[in-house]
Design an enzyme around this catalytic site. Sequence first.
Site, PDB file in Angstrom:
ATOM      1  N   ASN A  10      -5.263   7.587  -1.535  1.00  0.00           N
ATOM      2  CA  ASN A  10      -6.259   6.528  -1.721  1.00  0.00           C
ATOM      3  C   ASN A  10      -7.530   7.222  -2.187  1.00  0.00           C
ATOM      4  O   ASN A  10      -8.257   7.820  -1.394  1.00  0.00           O
ATOM      5  CB  ASN A  10      -6.468   5.792  -0.390  1.00  0.00           C
ATOM      6  CG  ASN A  10      -7.461   4.648  -0.515  1.00  0.00           C
ATOM      7  OD1 ASN A  10      -8.108   4.482  -1.560  1.00  0.00           O
ATOM      8  ND2 ASN A  10      -7.603   3.881   0.537  1.00  0.00           N
ATOM      9  N   ARG A  93      -2.997   3.976  -4.152  1.00  0.00           N
ATOM     10  CA  ARG A  93      -3.653   2.688  -4.025  1.00  0.00           C
ATOM     11  C   ARG A  93      -4.482   2.468  -5.292  1.00  0.00           C
ATOM     12  O   ARG A  93      -5.297   3.317  -5.667  1.00  0.00           O
ATOM     13  CB  ARG A  93      -4.586   2.691  -2.814  1.00  0.00           C
ATOM     14  CG  ARG A  93      -5.356   1.416  -2.728  1.00  0.00           C
ATOM     15  CD  ARG A  93      -6.371   1.458  -1.629  1.00  0.00           C
ATOM     16  NE  ARG A  93      -7.015   0.160  -1.523  1.00  0.00           N
ATOM     17  CZ  ARG A  93      -8.266  -0.009  -1.154  1.00  0.00           C
ATOM     18  NH1 ARG A  93      -9.020   1.025  -0.842  1.00  0.00           N
ATOM     19  NH2 ARG A  93      -8.775  -1.214  -1.083  1.00  0.00           N
ATOM     20  N   HIS A 182      -7.408  -6.636  -0.870  1.00  0.00           N
ATOM     21  CA  HIS A 182      -6.755  -6.343   0.426  1.00  0.00           C
ATOM     22  C   HIS A 182      -5.305  -6.824   0.436  1.00  0.00           C
ATOM     23  O   HIS A 182      -4.733  -7.062   1.500  1.00  0.00           O
ATOM     24  CB  HIS A 182      -7.462  -7.053   1.605  1.00  0.00           C
ATOM     25  CG  HIS A 182      -8.842  -6.567   1.911  1.00  0.00           C
ATOM     26  ND1 HIS A 182      -9.843  -7.421   2.329  1.00  0.00           N
ATOM     27  CD2 HIS A 182      -9.379  -5.326   1.881  1.00  0.00           C
ATOM     28  CE1 HIS A 182     -10.956  -6.731   2.532  1.00  0.00           C
ATOM     29  NE2 HIS A 182     -10.700  -5.460   2.276  1.00  0.00           N
ATOM     30  N   ARG A 243     -21.669  -7.350   2.482  1.00  0.00           N
ATOM     31  CA  ARG A 243     -21.581  -8.323   1.383  1.00  0.00           C
ATOM     32  C   ARG A 243     -21.854  -9.724   1.906  1.00  0.00           C
ATOM     33  O   ARG A 243     -21.403 -10.090   2.993  1.00  0.00           O
ATOM     34  CB  ARG A 243     -20.190  -8.295   0.739  1.00  0.00           C
ATOM     35  CG  ARG A 243     -19.850  -7.002   0.056  1.00  0.00           C
ATOM     36  CD  ARG A 243     -18.576  -7.143  -0.768  1.00  0.00           C
ATOM     37  NE  ARG A 243     -18.050  -5.839  -1.123  1.00  0.00           N
ATOM     38  CZ  ARG A 243     -16.890  -5.352  -0.675  1.00  0.00           C
ATOM     39  NH1 ARG A 243     -16.104  -6.073   0.119  1.00  0.00           N
ATOM     40  NH2 ARG A 243     -16.501  -4.148  -1.031  1.00  0.00           N
ATOM     41  N   GLU A 386      -2.024  -0.035   5.735  1.00  0.00           N
ATOM     42  CA  GLU A 386      -1.907  -0.081   4.278  1.00  0.00           C
ATOM     43  C   GLU A 386      -1.158   1.131   3.738  1.00  0.00           C
ATOM     44  O   GLU A 386      -0.410   1.018   2.763  1.00  0.00           O
ATOM     45  CB  GLU A 386      -3.310  -0.185   3.658  1.00  0.00           C
ATOM     46  CG  GLU A 386      -3.900  -1.579   3.869  1.00  0.00           C
ATOM     47  CD  GLU A 386      -5.398  -1.657   3.642  1.00  0.00           C
ATOM     48  OE1 GLU A 386      -6.146  -1.296   4.568  1.00  0.00           O
ATOM     49  OE2 GLU A 386      -5.805  -2.069   2.556  1.00  0.00           O
TER      50      GLU A 386
END
Length: 402
Positions: A10, A93, A182, A243, A386
């Site tokens: 990743n 990823r 996601h 955010r 993940e």
Amino acid sequence: MTATRVLVLNSGSSSLKYQLLDMRDASRLALGLVERIGEQTSRLKHTVAGSGETREQDGPIADHDAALKAVAGELARDGLGLDSPDLLAIGHRVVHGGMFFTEPTVVDDGVITEIERLIPVAPLHNPANLTGIRTARALRPDLPQVAVFDTAFHTTMPESAARYAIDPRLADRYRVRRYGFHGTSHAYVSRETARLLGKDPSEVNVIVLHLGNGASASAVERGRCVDTSMGLTPLEGLVMGTRSGDLDPAVIFHLARVGGMSMDEIDTLLNKRSGLFGLCGDNDMREIRRRIDEGDQEAALAFDIYIHRLKKYIGAYFAVLGKVDAIAFTAGVGENAAPVRQAAIAGLEGLGAAVDPELNSVRGDGARLISPGSARVAVAVVPTDEELEIATQTYALVGKSN
Ligand code: AMP
């Protein structure tokens, strides 16, 4: 001997996270992180899974190539080197796969070109992901490299959910649509939730709430995503760590025209200085709960706004799905913050959802139910993984032909 190991990478703009898994039993052999690549203060932290031994290297690591070579060196010390015949593939990823990549894909030059073409819609993430792919390819050109896309799980969304209400020709020209992110986590967690219920994913409808520093919700109907809260970029939807999530787009015009802010300033404001952080100065839910316990009003309001938005999405996805079998909480906040789960589900008894306060407060590692046995809708905590999902998808794609 058949190769069964998958290295998952990743790659961020200045970091490289990795895990080496053996897919015979999905066990982790090693994992680690290189941080602050390109700075004087880079650090490699490497953990050998079996013994739990951790080794750290401090000192400048100039670029991703040097980072991956340093990782390869650490793996080699444990007899797990990248030149090992046991290594089957490297799974990467990749944040944005647009509409083009609906499934994990073996990387070739054409795939790289297509990921490059998506840079305008993922300017922060895709270049970093590509750097990881290029570096790994240079090191082991003979090994299959598989790109696993954060957006892929959401490509099943119907047009009614994926399109914004703007001129479709204009939208298509600039690739403006709701992609969602996601996805690897939403795929994994929705499947694990079905497993927890003793059902096949095709038999259940699940609302997945991925609440980390970034946060998104998804509506998963019989194993397929039909709606998700993030859109063209990860800015849309829930209140997140930094955010804003949803706001009236006219806020942007207003800040530009009346506030005199530039587009870059507004971009930074909404992505990096808003959400929980913008509301109360903290983006860590632990700190926010501590302040609330001390009577801090600003933290309490930030928490209430966060929960209100979350409830709106849960309600919306009840309507989108019609029938909901389970609501699953995952990621840093979802897995750990019992007060968030309690508050998000409070008052939803009419919809069949409730949380048992005792089950909710028990800490645990695995997937677990936190709803009373009598509830029509199961509420669950399902830790996301993940890396395992990327390794599983990589193995499913490459292992077959091995
Ligand atoms: P993630 O992006 O999934 O790694 O989640 C990171 C976020 O999880 C942090 O910013 C915290 O807000 C939250 N978090 C992590 N551990 C806890 C905890 N024990 N209690 C509450 N929130 C937590």
